[in-house]
Design an enzyme around this catalytic site. Structure first.
Site, PDB file in Angstrom:
ATOM      1  N   CYS C  87       0.961  -1.287  -0.614  1.00 16.77           N
ATOM      2  CA  CYS C  87       0.151   0.246   0.344  1.00 16.77           C
ATOM      3  C   CYS C  87       0.580   1.098  -0.392  1.00 16.77           C
ATOM      4  O   CYS C  87       1.606   1.811  -1.160  1.00 16.77           O
ATOM      5  CB  CYS C  87      -1.516  -0.172   1.263  1.00 16.77           C
ATOM      6  N   HIS C 196      -3.414  -5.204   1.463  1.00 15.94           N
ATOM      7  CA  HIS C 196      -3.189  -6.493   2.852  1.00 15.94           C
ATOM      8  C   HIS C 196      -1.792  -7.859   2.921  1.00 15.94           C
ATOM      9  O   HIS C 196      -3.629  -8.276   3.588  1.00 15.94           O
ATOM     10  CB  HIS C 196      -3.232  -4.977   3.876  1.00 15.94           C
ATOM     11  N   GLU C 198      -0.540  -8.801   4.913  1.00 15.03           N
ATOM     12  CA  GLU C 198       0.422  -8.683   6.357  1.00 15.03           C
ATOM     13  C   GLU C 198      -2.163  -8.858   7.106  1.00 15.03           C
ATOM     14  O   GLU C 198      -1.860  -8.494   8.552  1.00 15.03           O
ATOM     15  CB  GLU C 198       1.085  -7.272   7.792  1.00 15.03           C
TER      16      GLU C 198
END
Ligand SMILES: Nc1ncnc2c1ncn2[C@@H]1O[C@H](COP(=O)(O)OP(=O)(O)O)[C@@H](O)[C@H]1O
Ligand SMILES: [Mg+2]
Lengths: 90, 749, 227, 90
Positions: C87, C196, C198
């Site tokens: 991002c 994302h 994560e």
């Protein structure tokens, strides 16, 4: 076709976080001697027909009621001399 | 104009002062003179006028709010109660949680993006001021009519502002509301709430004690924006040569606020802070007078040391400025250096602007001259208190007599089907994904449940799975029909939402949005709503830990519906046990918990189908709510249910539609004996939920309900890809989905 | 010994703790890096996490690019150190020109937060080896400046060299050219993407899936076998 | 102190959804005759010292390396004649 530009900037007493962020970064980039930076918006309007008083008055109204919120922003309406504004980056 | 010092004020008692322009009443000004034994200086007048404004002093609401303190239920969880920036409750494992909801209604109408953004900023600073790390935000919203052109201006701006600020702070948005009603046309309600988490030992309070301790102002520079915004004042009165009409709306800087969060938490972690206060409404006037009056000593402030964005500001303006992203900390002298170093690390400007003294006065200096010398308590806590007259309005009887039960009901299955589609696609019942997709709900990596679930839930301990849940609800239509019951229905709904997710309801915060307190009818609505919440909290055992009052939400004679918004915080020992709303398993049994009666007053059906508001709201039975909550929490803990959804506006069919769409599975419903299909689907009787039970758990679950005395009715099964009401109609999920999801995007396109 | 994965915190970074957690869950040793550091603390790989570095007020990533820590990261990335930009991290990597193109405001102008399907196009980069080419994964997407643009020539080159690492699979959420969600440099050590991973490493939180874990296990395997 | 303005606009070939959104709203507001709208940024820099060639060259460099991303944006540097730009709204 004529180009009318409306510049919209935050009023001077209003915090401008964008301008501040740029200004704070300048020393790191090795730029000195710039006392203040303000960041605003630039609208380029391509107007059909003649840009006479009536047309400008209407654009002024558009800026005042829509492009800017005059609670926090000032604006300026300008007719562009030449259509070629931005210089292409080399 | 020469400086108006304390000496000068004593020497010139007869100077004309602009108390009226600053919003003070004649007797209030007289009281200030009496307190001081002289006329106030210009700076003192500025402080008293903003701090004694309705917004800061709660002068109209105070006499009623006292009930929250008088009717506190016994509850061991309460660590810090009403009166601080936000209340704090114990959630176990040494963790404490703070939460609060505030309004930013007026600014959001004038400048939707920045008004809403700074609303988020303000509530988050309240949370950090308690010592907590903010972990989530919520945003209950109310807008004018969905199809009104101005709604297209206000709503997208508000949503972008809340997202723009909250997303940039790294706070997941885990809930909120969006209600449309013409009554909010000129007075949209933008309420913003936040939750913070800390260890017990990290709780901080807003007080300045310990003579010699330093007052550190840190964060943004002070500018000329938002001067007197709290009391909506113009500032020309101070000096006619200044730029006129300083705007009462500020531009927020979420980046600055993110730095404030990080550097404040780092200072807390190193135990550098004695007391702390955020700067919100009334800016430095509020922060200095509150810190000083809550502490043991006095305070001395050098106003010249306040970092300014605009060097032409007068001392009065500096005291009244509501520039955002500022905080004030009380720090022991020996720790100041370290505190400033942490601020420097985070690129946050920090300045010592004063110190705690051993006197009991708040003294403020400018260019070496004393311009304020007051007892801070008289500014912060001893403002005027009004016993405003209140009276049940004459129209209330007629409104209640206009019974929604008499509205024409659908004649057959086909009409029933059409009305179901009308209902689930009506603006208030339609999917709010257009809004919530603009909010980051994943950041911080602890979001267990977020929109459109019944409550937002975040994990606070990764090892044990301890988590908290929050739901905010309000129903202005119910409150208009009966403010006492309406407020309790809001409380009951939020309570039920938390329990439906599997969390145990623990504590309450409220945001009370009403019209003008000068109208006895509005004041009656307010008094009734407060009484309803206070009585309700006592009965449910959930204390009110704090809240906010927003009055004057009114254009001309027309007030908004009384709109108490109630937030309930719950705790769950292990988020792995949370109950989602989705019907995820084909073949599971659907049970309706609670009693269904013919209750349609103020219902979504009466609005969506008949545009009607009248009658009585559904009856409230808080003992039943409590029992239902216990059953829902036990069932989640013992793995007896796989899904639960509370029933509220729109009734059973709304809940079933939402759970089916969420899970991608249909449902076959059977109308139980003693009920007709219409009442089953559209009644809004309180104290109900629908649950999805694995067949293996059916007996255990129904036995538990039976033993505890909770009515439990089998109403169908999760099955197929349509919602079918046996003998009445069938609607394919796709059709329901497009009705439910297309409305809001189409309105705002 | 396991690998050390560094995660940079710029002022305004938001997903740093999430990235550190993901590295830990994958079995790596997470290491915090600070934007003012010139020293990378001997990490084996770097993650530039999501957020709004320096407020992102000028352009996403524009100011972060000039921060002290980036000097070292750019240098070592050129020498082959694995770098993942998620991002805002991806935006920073384009501003540094370690990756081509630029990120612009989403075509619908709104912030968008959703569970996004991605197709892994290149499973040979340092960060994608635990996936297979063509595999579809689901990870959260959340941004307002997520529209990937580059000139036609650059796009053709990316395609020809197999450097489009991820494409949006169930609809283009922001107007990115050629549905590009993430790209890699020619050497495959520098990867940037808008969604994302994560946030998709634990079953209970986020979208409730673990499809993002592969990024972190991929790099771990690569580093541990290399050493 | 002199003011130098840097205007930054998206290159013509790059989609400008912000400008398009403004343009799409115009008919609803009752404005006709505007064929195209583009929205960009305006930076106002307050420069200490003389705005000579050297200073302008440095600002040009600043614009090229920092204020604009020349992968997607063009820019133009202009010295403001009068310091009074934006007209305050009435
Ligand atoms: N509706 C309410 N219910 C309960 N407590 C309230 C309510 N309104 C205000 N309070 C409490 O009064 C105190 C002052 O409120 P407020 O001025 O909003 O706080 P702050 O100064 O932090 O903005 C707070 O402790 C708040 O929780
Ligand atoms: Mg406060």
């Amino acid at each position: 076709m004529a180009r009318v530009v409306v510049d919209v900037m935050l009023k001077p007493e209003i915090l401008d976080p964008q301008g501040q962020a740029v200004q704070r970064a300048l020393p790191r980039l090795g730029f000195e001697g710039i006392a203040d930076v303000r960041q605003g918006k630039r609208f380029e309007l391509e107007v059909e027909g003649p840009v006479d008083e009536a047309a400008l008055a209407r654009i002024h109204e558009l800026a005042e009621t829509f492009l800017a919120n005059t609670v926090i922003e000032d604006f300026a309406v300008k007719v562009e001399e030449s259509a070629q504004v931005a210089e292409p980056a080399k | 104009m020469s400086l108006d010092t304390v000496d000068n004020a004593s020497r010139t008692p007869d100077v004309d002062q602009p108390w009226k322009e600053l919003g003070l009443k004649e007797d209030e000004y007289a009281r200030v003179r009496e307190i001081l034994g002289r006329r106030p200086t210009g700076a003192e007048l500025a402080m008293y006028s903003v701090m004694w404004s309705e917004h800061c002093s709660y002068k109209s609401s105070k006499v009623h709010l006292r009930q929250f303190g008088d009717k506190v239920p016994a509850n061991d969880a309460m660590l810090v109660g009403i009166g601080e920036n936000a209340g704090v409750v114990d959630v176990g494992e040494g963790y404490a949680v703070t939460f609060k909801v505030e309004s930013h209604n007026h600014p959001s109408y004038v400048e939707p993006y920045q008004g809403a953004a700074t609303g988020v900023g303000g509530i988050v600073r309240d949370i950090i001021a308690m010592g907590a790390r903010p972990v989530a935000v919520v945003d209950p919203l109310r807008m004018g009519a969905a199809d009104h052109p101005d709604t297209k201006r206000v709503l997208p701006g508000v949503v972008a502002g809340i997202g723009g600020y909250g997303n940039s702070l790294g706070l997941p948005n885990i809930g909120g509301e969006l209600v449309f009603d013409a009554c909010y046309q000129g007075n949209p309600l933008v309420n913003a709430g936040a939750i913070g988490v800390m260890r017990h030992e990290d709780i901080h309070l807003a007080k300045a004690s310990g003579a010699g301790n330093k007052i550190v102002l840190y964060g943004a520079r002070t500018g000329g924006d938002g001067i007197g915004g709290a009391s909506i004042l113009a500032s020309e009165t101070f000096d006619a040569t200044k730029p006129s009409k300083r705007p009462a709306v500020q531009v927020g800087d979420p980046f600055q606020e993110k730095l404030l969060i990080e550097c404040t938490l780092e200072a807390f972690a190193e135990k550098l802070v004695v007391g702390i206060q955020d700067l919100g409404a009334a800016g430095l006037s509020c922060a200095t007078s509150e810190l000083a009056s809550n502490g043991s000593g006095g305070m001395r402030v050098e106003l010249d040391d306040v970092p300014l964005r605009d060097s032409t500001l007068s001392p009065e303006e500096i005291l009244m400025s509501e520039s955002q992203e500022r905080m004030c900390a009380v720090v022991e002298e020996a720790k100041v250096e370290r505190f400033l170093a942490i601020c420097e690390k985070w690129d946050v400007i920090a300045t010592v602007v004063g110190e705690v003294t051993d006197g009991d006065r708040l003294e403020i200096f400018w260019h070496g001259e004393k311009i304020v010398d007051v007892d801070p308590r008289t500014v912060a806590h001893e403002g005027p208190v009004y016993e405003r007259p209140y009276a049940r309005p004459e129209w209330q009887d007629a409104l209640q007599a206009d019974d929604a039960g008499k509205l024409p009901r659908p004649a057959d299955g086909a009409e029933l089907r059409a009305q179901v589609l009308t209902l689930v696609g009506s603006p208030n019942q339609a999917s709010k994904a257009w809004v919530t997709d603009q909010y980051d709900r994943f950041v911080q990596g602890n979001t267990v449940l977020a929109q459109p679930e019944d409550s937002g839930m975040v994990r606070i301990n990764e090892e044990t799975g301890l988590g908290v849940a929050l739901a905010s609800d309000g129903n202005g239509r119910f409150a208009k029909l009966d403010p006492y019951t309406g407020a309790q229905l809001a409380l009951a709904e939020a309570y039920r939402n938390v329990a439906a997710s599997g969390a145990r309801p623990l504590a309450v915060s409220d945001c009370l949005n009403f019209g003008s307190p000068e109208d006895p009818a509005v004041m009656w609505q307010f008094a009734e709503a407060v009484r309803g919440i206070a009585d309700g909290c006592l009965q449910l055992g959930t204390p009110v830990t704090g809240g906010n009052v927003s009055l004057y939400n009114q254009t001309g004679e027309a007030a908004i519906h009384p709109t108490p918004v109630v937030s309930v915080l719950g705790v769950i020992d292990d988020v792995a046990r949370r109950t989602p709303m989705a019907f995820a398993q084909d073949g599971q049994l659907l049970y309706l918990l609670g009693d269904t009666r013919e209750e349609f007053g103020g219902s979504a059906w009466s609005q969506a189908v008949h545009d009607h508001l009248g009658g009585l709201p559904p009856a409230v039975d808080l003992d039943r709510e409590k029992l239902l909550g216990e059953i829902l929490v036990s069932a989640s803990r013992d793995g007896m249910i796989d899904a639960a959804h509370d029933l509220s506006d729109g009734g059973l069919i709304q809940a079933v539609t939402e759970s089916c769409l969420r899970g991608g599975n249909g449902a076959r419903l059977v109308v139980p004996d003693g009920l007709d299909a219409f009442t089953l689907l559209f009644s809004e009787s309180a104290g109900r939920a629908v649950v999805s039970v694995p067949r293996s758990e059916e007996l255990r679950f129904t036995d538990m309900c039976g033993a505890r005395g909770l009515p439990v009715t089998r109403i169908g099964v999760v099955d197929g890809d349509a919602v079918e009401v046996q003998g009445e109609f069938t609607v394919p999920l796709d059709e329901l989905r497009s009705a439910h999801e297309a409305t809001i995007p189409a309105l705002l396109a | 010994m396991t690998a050390r994965i560094g995660v940079v915190t710029f002022p305004g970074t938001l997903d740093d703790r999430d990235a550190l957690r993901a590295a830990r869950i994958a079995g790596a040793e997470p290491v915090s890096l600070w934007h003012r550091d010139k020293d990378l603390k001997q990490v084996d790989a770097v993650v530039l996490a999501g957020g709004f570095s320096y407020g992102d007020y000028l352009r996403a990533g524009a100011i972060a690019r000039f921060s002290p820590v980036m000097g070292q990261i750019i240098e070592q990335a050129r020498e082959g150190m694995p770098v993942l930009g998620i991002c805002n991290g991806f935006q920073i990597l384009t501003e540094t020109h370690l990756l081509p193109g630029a990120m612009l405001r989403n075509n619908h102008l709104h912030f968008v937060c959703k569970d996004q399907k991605l197709r892994v196009e290149n499973a040979e980069t340092a960060w994608t080896r635990d996936y297979t080419a063509g595999q579809e994964i689901s990870v959260p997407l959340k941004n307002i400046d997520g529209r990937y643009v580059a000139d036609e020539h650059a796009l053709d080159e990316l395609e020809a060299e197999g450097r489009v690492a991820f494409r949006y699979a169930d609809g283009n959420p922001n107007g990115s050219l050629r549905d590009i969600a993430g790209i890699t440099n020619a050497a495959g050590n520098v990867v940037g993407l808008m969604p994302h991973p994560e946030h998709a490493v634990e079953p209970l939180v986020g979208t409730g899936g673990t499809d993002g874990l592969g990024f972190f296990t991929s790099i771990l395997k690569k580093l541990v076998t290399a050493s």
